[in-house]
Design a protein around this motif. Structure first.
Motif, PDB file in Angstrom:
ATOM      1  N   MET A 216      33.883   4.851  46.970  1.00 35.21           N
ATOM      2  CA  MET A 216      34.912   3.755  47.414  1.00 35.21           C
ATOM      3  C   MET A 216      35.427   2.984  46.168  1.00 35.21           C
ATOM      4  N   SER A 217      34.802   2.638  45.167  1.00 31.32           N
ATOM      5  CA  SER A 217      35.260   1.906  44.237  1.00 31.32           C
ATOM      6  C   SER A 217      36.147   2.759  43.490  1.00 31.32           C
ATOM      7  N   LEU A 218      35.897   3.967  43.195  1.00 31.81           N
ATOM      8  CA  LEU A 218      37.091   4.701  42.701  1.00 31.81           C
ATOM      9  C   LEU A 218      38.275   4.946  43.407  1.00 31.81           C
ATOM     10  N   ALA A 219      38.144   5.133  44.787  1.00 33.67           N
ATOM     11  CA  ALA A 219      39.328   5.102  45.666  1.00 33.67           C
ATOM     12  C   ALA A 219      40.112   3.890  45.597  1.00 33.67           C
ATOM     13  N   ILE A 220      39.407   2.900  45.418  1.00 32.82           N
ATOM     14  CA  ILE A 220      40.131   1.587  45.356  1.00 32.82           C
ATOM     15  C   ILE A 220      40.649   1.429  43.998  1.00 32.82           C
ATOM     16  N   LEU A 221      40.052   1.898  43.125  1.00 30.82           N
ATOM     17  CA  LEU A 221      40.669   2.133  41.759  1.00 30.82           C
ATOM     18  C   LEU A 221      42.043   2.900  41.824  1.00 30.82           C
TER      19      LEU A 221
END
Ligand SMILES: Nc1ncnc2c1ncn2[C@@H]1O[C@H](COP(=O)(O)OP(=O)(O)OP(=O)(O)O)[C@@H](O)[C@H]1O
Ligand SMILES: [Mg+2]
Lengths: 267, 227
Positions: A216-221
């Protein structure tokens, strides 16, 4: 650039959209729902056209149509996979047709249609941003509440059958949140390119991260990077922002596939 | 008196035009290690689904002791090479409920404990999709164990594993059975494993069944059809 109110609005809205899309996207990909997401955005197009026709904002028209249809499609979830796809195709065709009809009935010029389909930065008012923020916060809070059960259902549909997680309820709630996310994301990238934010960043993230929270963090990034840089390039060049966002996300996805290829070769 | 966890009484069940069980009765008590055998398509997975409450018995009664926790390792699962979650995160999926997304300290400790129990600590952070068949089965077992079940149901968890891996997996289960009194419902085709680990057997056959202590299972002349 930020001295223009429309750019402020666009950045605010884009940031919200990127966060919501990144989080939802991880589940969209895990639940194998890119097609469903795309259909919802086409339904959203009809909703926006309907909204314009009866004098609502496009966002409200979209919300109404996507929410109702996500519940309807949720009822279909018991159907066999192959039939579900056909039914979804039929629904999507019907709604695009309706969208075209509403647009022509409302006698708005064609640029209105292209705004809905391809997104527009200029069209976002402060009022819209506030509504989008409220919707985004709602989606985030609901996701937080159902997170563990949704995660189990999405990443282990068979194994989760013995856990008492209320799978049908989870699935309906998820679809409604997806309807909200689609409606919000469409404001910037347009309903035709929803998947650029709702599936590509999450699809890329899964090659680099191996826990749901990290994905999730990476997708948001990835989504934030695309939106921010896209808006900036759009501002510089006057080319459509959607073009830049779509290209950036596609390039990130390409790099992810390449990375995965290299890694699997070297192992 | 031993405590009965599963009691099946005169169960009959058929799919349209296809009888599966007729008049099946057996019990599973706490601490039992039951081996369930029978040829392909005889109804083993169907029986598991009845016990899990996913299928309702047509005739007869299936009583599961109130409040027991069931750990279940299904026969099939949607895990392909692209499956992204690490073994650790996959195992933690069974921590469900209205809780914060991130695991508590206690939960993380439990994840590490079960991963160690099944011997996957070396690769716990690798994606499950890239794990071997045996490693996957161990991860599935760890996931089923995470909530301290009273009853563990394994549906062909050792099929397609090599003899050593089979033993490793069943040794873990066996140890839990002996030390913690974990009750095991072990579905398998593997006659050698069935003779080695369970203390009881249930043999489903066309229109009938046999059950009893494992010492009574005489299959010398029929072994070929299962191994
Ligand atoms: N939902 C269903 N509707 C109709 N028939 C079914 C259904 N589920 C299972 N069956 C049939 O019931 C029989 C028993 O199936 P089951 O999956 O329980 O077999 P099994 O003993 O687990 O076999 P295997 O060893 O191959 O796993 C099979 O003939 C199967 O085709
Ligand atoms: Mg079976």
């Amino acid at each position: 650039m930020f001295s223009f109110e429309f750019m402020q609005n666009a950045y605010l809205a884009g940031t919200l959209i990127a966060i919501v899309s990144g989080m939802m996207g991880v589940f969209v990909v895990a639940r194998n729902m890119p097609f469903m997401t795309h259909t919802l955005s086409e339904i959203g197009f009809a909703g926006a056209a309907f909204g314009i026709f009866i004098g609502w904002t496009p966002l409200n028209g979209m919300l109404a149509f996507t929410t109702v249809s996500s519940i309807m499609v949720g009822e279909l979830s018991g159907a066999v996979e192959s039939r579900r796809e056909s039914v979804i195709s039929a629904i999507s065709g019907l709604f695009i047709g309706l969208g075209i009809l509403f647009l022509s009935l409302s006698r708005k010029n064609a640029s209105y249609a292209t705004n809905i389909l391809f997104g527009s930065v200029i069209g976002i008012s402060r009022q819209d941003v506030i509504q989008m923020a409220a919707l985004s916060i709602l989606v985030l809070v609901v996701l937080l509440l159902i997170f563990r059960n949704l995660k189990d259902d999405s990443f282990d549909a068979i194994g989760s059958q013995t856990n008492h997680i209320h799978r049908n309820l989870i699935s309906i709630i998820f679809l409604i949140m997806l309807a909200f996310s689609v409606s919000v994301a469409a404001q910037i990238v347009g309903s035709l390119l929803i998947f650029v934010l709702l599936t590509l960043p999450a699809s890329s993230a899964k090659y680099f991260a191996h826990t749901v929270l990290r994905m999730m963090s990476l997708a948001i990034l990835f989504a934030l990077f695309g939106v921010w840089v896209g808006l900036y390039l759009g501002y510089l060049t006057n080319w459509p922002v959607t073009f830049f966002i779509a290209s950036i996300e596609a390039i990130i996805y390409g790099i992810s596939l390449f990375y995965n290829f290299i890694r699997s070769k070297s192992e | 008196m031993s405590e009965t966890l599963i009691s099946v009484e005169n169960l009959s069940l058929s799919f349209p035009n296809h009888p599966v069980f007729s008049d099946l009765s057996f019990q599973v008590n706490r601490g039992d290690f039951l081996g369930v055998i029978g040829e392909n398509g005889i109804g083993k997975t169907t029986l598991v689904r009845v016990i899990l409450g996913q299928l309702h018995p047509g005739v007869g009664k299936v009583i599961i002791k109130q409040g027991i926790r069931i750990g279940y390792v299904p026969q099939f699962r949607n895990v392909d090479v692209e499956y992204p979650l690490s073994i650790k995160d996959f195992v933690a999926l069974n921590f469900t409920g209205l809780k914060l997304p991130w695991l508590s300290k206690k939960e993380r400790a439990r994840v590490n404990q079960v991963i160690k129990q099944v011997g996957l600590e070396q690769i716990a952070n690798r994606p499950l999709g890239l794990a071997s068949g045996g490693e996957k089965q161990k991860a599935y077992l760890a996931q089923a164990l995470i909530n301290h079940p009273d009853l563990l149901i394994l549906d062909e968890s050792t099929a397609s594993l090599d003899p050593n891996t089979k033993k490793e997996l069943l040794d873990v289960v066996f140890r839990l059975n002996k030390t913690m009194g974990l009750t095991i419902f072990f579905v398998s085709h593997d006659m050698q494993m069935i003779h080695e680990y369970p203390d009881h057997y249930l043999w489903l056959q066309k229109g009938k069944y046999e059950s009893g202590p494992i010492a009574d299972l005489h299959n010398e002349n029929k072994e070929g059809q299962y191994v």
